[in-house]
Write a protein that holds these residues in place. Structure first.
Motif, PDB file in Angstrom:
ATOM      1  N   THR A 307      63.223  29.696  89.627  1.00 57.20           N
ATOM      2  CA  THR A 307      63.591  29.782  91.042  1.00 57.20           C
ATOM      3  C   THR A 307      64.436  31.022  91.328  1.00 57.20           C
ATOM      4  N   HIS A 337      63.950  23.028  96.536  1.00 59.36           N
ATOM      5  CA  HIS A 337      63.895  24.480  96.690  1.00 59.36           C
ATOM      6  C   HIS A 337      64.766  24.952  97.847  1.00 59.36           C
ATOM      7  N   ASP A 403      54.788  27.363  93.795  1.00 60.03           N
ATOM      8  CA  ASP A 403      55.404  26.716  92.638  1.00 60.03           C
ATOM      9  C   ASP A 403      54.444  25.662  92.095  1.00 60.03           C
TER      10      ASP A 403
HETATM   11 MG    MG Z   1      61.030  24.832  89.389  1.00 64.89          MG
END
Ligand code: MG
Ligand code: ADP
Length: 694
Positions: A307, A337, A403
């Motif tokens: 991330t 996120h 992702d």
């Molecule tokens: Mg991740």
């Protein structure tokens, strides 16, 4: 010529069920193996061979495989006294008076085929007898021969092919069907250009099909197999080369590198980037400075800090006046996120705002976020599939991030990229460590950054294989952790082929645990058929569930630092990579964590695979080992990657893959539309269609 192929389908594209001896039922079975057309049947070589050297009854050696010819002296169906098993028992003798005992288990069909007095060929493993000196064979292959002493067996003995099977098929039957269509092999188009074959010393497709299904020697088989692997990888790499060329044709906006931006970003992080993170970030920055759109895969174990790398790219894009979007497969991950990107970016980079877009929001909130994106007001939108809907627009999208990219189809990724004017730079992330060669072979249209290093200060998850009769101890460990205020996962076994059975067994296990084992604890259940998966996860994240009973659906980048036990039932049924993924669900906080592997009756091989997990905690090392350990006979993993096991095996030699890549690139450079390579063009087209409908 035409008489030789009478009664055979006219086209190699004909479905296999146009062959009388196959029919719809067998065609459905073959389809499970990826064999649908006559061409598929021809191109699918056996994965190995049984060798049965021809021998005499009086010189048989116990422990060796052999084929013999003899006469049936007696044959009858018997039922064993204990266990009531039905078996066909026969005595076979030769002219010199030597006899052999033969037994077929659960195969009364043999009695319909063989009678006393028949001459028969048998091929199998020779065993010494428990009664005196007579040799024995159990479940041998058999073929009735003409009474004529000169008659030789056609299909039994010598090299016998082993094909991949599903229930209802045998290698013998497949070999029979292949034999029937083999006269059509001459029509196969060769997708390998002659000069490529010559340079790499490869057989023609026709020869390799003939010789791969019916070799005279082992060497001939391996020659054929090498060619098939080369051709398959070549086709894939040519497809990738074309995809890359198409992507490069549509320019992106170059995002210049700025040291002041990276300095501010680092200052706001609160930790030092690892070496792997710095390397991956630098790879991405270099790509983004070009007008050829970045197309990069970030492959890093769970918790390796992907991330932060994505966030650095977002910061750089923002500094260049471009927006970014991050798509995750579930709402929980999207919200996770949102929190991380805000922490990483909003304080240190003034004016950089992050918004969330998921379907589970009020209409007013969605409208607000949509207009912030469309006006260019917000720098980053994170969200789920909701992002790719028609009404979502960006003023100036420069970077798209996906992702857990394997959870999205090509089309969904394309839709996300289409939100930009021109092509945004593209960054995909995956938490499934893949060996480099496999990544090049399967994601060849992308460039790769590997993050093989964990941030410091993590305690490895203590992994243990628990004996079946020690299950109680595993439950005690779970109980103790819950008593200490922690949480646990219990993963239910994978049941092949049926989601319904998986759900049923997980539900039963949940009820059993709730009633008999953890009556005083708060249990939750999650599986693929559940409508409110997110809600259950949410409750687990919030600490309202002590023990979460789950099927494989829990295998996503979920962060529950308070979970400290991962108990996996039927661990031998999962691949190493998947077990490692499960294990990554725990050990995300500061407390020591455990992973408990249970298997009811593991084979020695699967036990040693499980033991490997107790020693190795690096996902990439495990993936390499998994690839090595995966025998040729195991095709599951291969099919997941859309590749045959023949091609998968070839990947164990990285040099071969790099030769293939060079050849494929050369062809596509010389002839970008493959206009002069019709067979290759057709194969690549089939391949591209296959990947774009997913
Ligand atoms: Mg991740
Ligand atoms: P993943 O690669 O699984 O997506 P994350 O990006 O979610 O991993 O990072 C996992 C955790 O590690 C997060 O809490 C993150 O803040 C932390 N983290 C990431 N990089 C570092 C680092 N270099 N040092 C310390 N902690 C880090």
């Amino acid at each position: 010529m035409s008489t030789a192929i009478l009664g055979l389908p006219r086209s190699l594209d004909a479905s296999v069920d146009t062959l009388k001896s196959i029919g719809p039922t067998n065609a459905a079975r073959l389809a499970k193996l990826g064999v649908r057309t006559v061409r598929d049947l021809l191109l699918t070589l056996p994965f190995g061979w049984e060798s049965y050297e021809s021998a005499q009854l009086d010189t048989l050696v116990p422990g060796r495989q052999a084929s013999v010819v003899g006469t049936i002296l007696s044959i009858k169906l018997v039922t064993t006294r204990h266990r009531k098993m039905r078996l066909t028992e026969a005595t076979v003798g030769d002219d010199g008076g030597t006899e052999m005992r033969v037994v077929w288990f659960n195969n009364p069909f043999v009695l319909k085929k063989l009678q006393m007095g028949d001459r028969v060929a048998l091929a199998g493993l020779v065993k010494g007898s428990r009664y005196g000196n007579r040799p024995e064979m159990t479940n041998p292959h058999y073929e009735r021969l003409e009474a004529d002493v000169e008659a030789q067996p056609k299909r039994v003995g010598g090299l016998m092919p082993k094909y991949h099977l599903v229930d209802g098929l045998t290698s013998r039957r497949i070999a029979g069907w292949v034999e029937a269509v083999l006269p059509l092999a001459g029509r196969l188009e060769d997708l390998l250009p002659p000069e490529v074959r010559e340079r790499n010393n490869l057989l023609s497709v026709v020869d390799s099909v003939r010789q791969g299904h019916k070799p005279d020697t082992d060497a001939e088989y391996w020659q054929a197999r090498r060619r098939m692997a080369f051709a398959e990888l070549f086709e894939l790499q040519a497809a990738f080369a074309m995809m890359r060329a198409r992507i490069a044709a549509e320019p992106a906006v170059a995002i210049p590198y700025r040291q002041d931006v990276i300095d501010a970003f680092k200052a706001g992080l609160g930790f030092e980037l690892t070496r792997a993170q710095r390397k991956a970030t630098w790879d991405a920055f270099k790509d983004m400075q070009e007008t050829v759109p970045m197309n990069r895969l970030l492959d890093g174990d769970v918790g390796s800090g992907k991330t932060a790398v994505a966030a650095a790219c977002v910061a750089m894009a923002h500094a260049a006046g471009m927006q970014a979007v991050v798509m995750a497969p579930t709402e929980i991950l999207a919200r996770q996120h949102l929190r991380k990107f805000r922490t990483y970016l909003e304080d240190s980079l003034p004016g950089l705002t992050v918004e969330l877009l998921v379907s589970n929001q009020t209409a007013a909130e969605r409208r607000r976020v949509r207009s912030a994106a469309a006006s260019g007001h917000c720098a980053l939108v994170v969200g789920t599939h909701a992002l790719i809907e028609d009404d979502v627009e960006f003023a100036n999208l420069g970077l798209a991030v996906v992702d857990e990219q394997h959870r999205f189809g090509t089309r969904q990724r394309e839709l996300l990229r289409s939100k930009g004017r021109g092509r945004p730079h593209f960054l995909a992330m995956t938490a499934t460590p893949i060996p480099r060669t496999l990544a090049l072979a399967t994601y060849g249209e992308m460039t790769l950054s590997v993050m093989d290093e964990m941030p410091p200060g993590r305690t490895p998850v203590e992994t243990e294989v628990i004996e079946p009769d020690a299950r109680g101890r595993a439950y005690d460990l779970v109980r103790a952790e819950v008593a200490a205020g922690h949480q646990a996962f219990v993963i239910c076994p994978l049941i092949e082929e049926s989601e319904t059975l998986v759900v049923r067994s997980a539900t039963a296990e949940f009820e059993r645990l709730q009633k008999d084992v953890f009556a005083d604890l708060r249990l939750g259940l999650i599986h693929g058929r559940l409508k409110d998966k997110e809600e259950v996860m949410q409750r687990f994240v919030a600490g309202e569930i002590d023990v979460l009973v789950a099927t494989a659906v829990v295998e996503v980048g979920l962060d529950v630092p308070n979970a400290t036990v991962m108990m996996i039932e039927g661990a031998d049924r999962f691949g190493l990579a998947q077990l490692h993924q499960f294990r990554g669900r725990v050990g995300r906080g500061s407390a020591a964590s455990r992973c408990l592997l249970l298997a009811d009756e593991p084979s020695e091989k699967s036990l040693s695979r499980l033991q490997l997990l107790t020693r190795v905690d690096n996902g990439f090392t495990l993936a390499e080992e998994d690839m090595r350990l995966r025998g040729m006979g195991e095709l599951m993993g291969a099919r997941q990657h859309g590749m045959s096991d023949v091609a998968m095996d070839a990947l164990l030699q990285p040099e071969l893959l790099s030769e293939v890549r060079i050849e494929a690139e050369r062809i596509v450079q010389q002839d970008p539309e493959l206009a002069d390579h019709a067979a290759l063009h057709a194969a690549v087209q089939r391949r591209l269609e296959l990947t774009s409908i997913s």
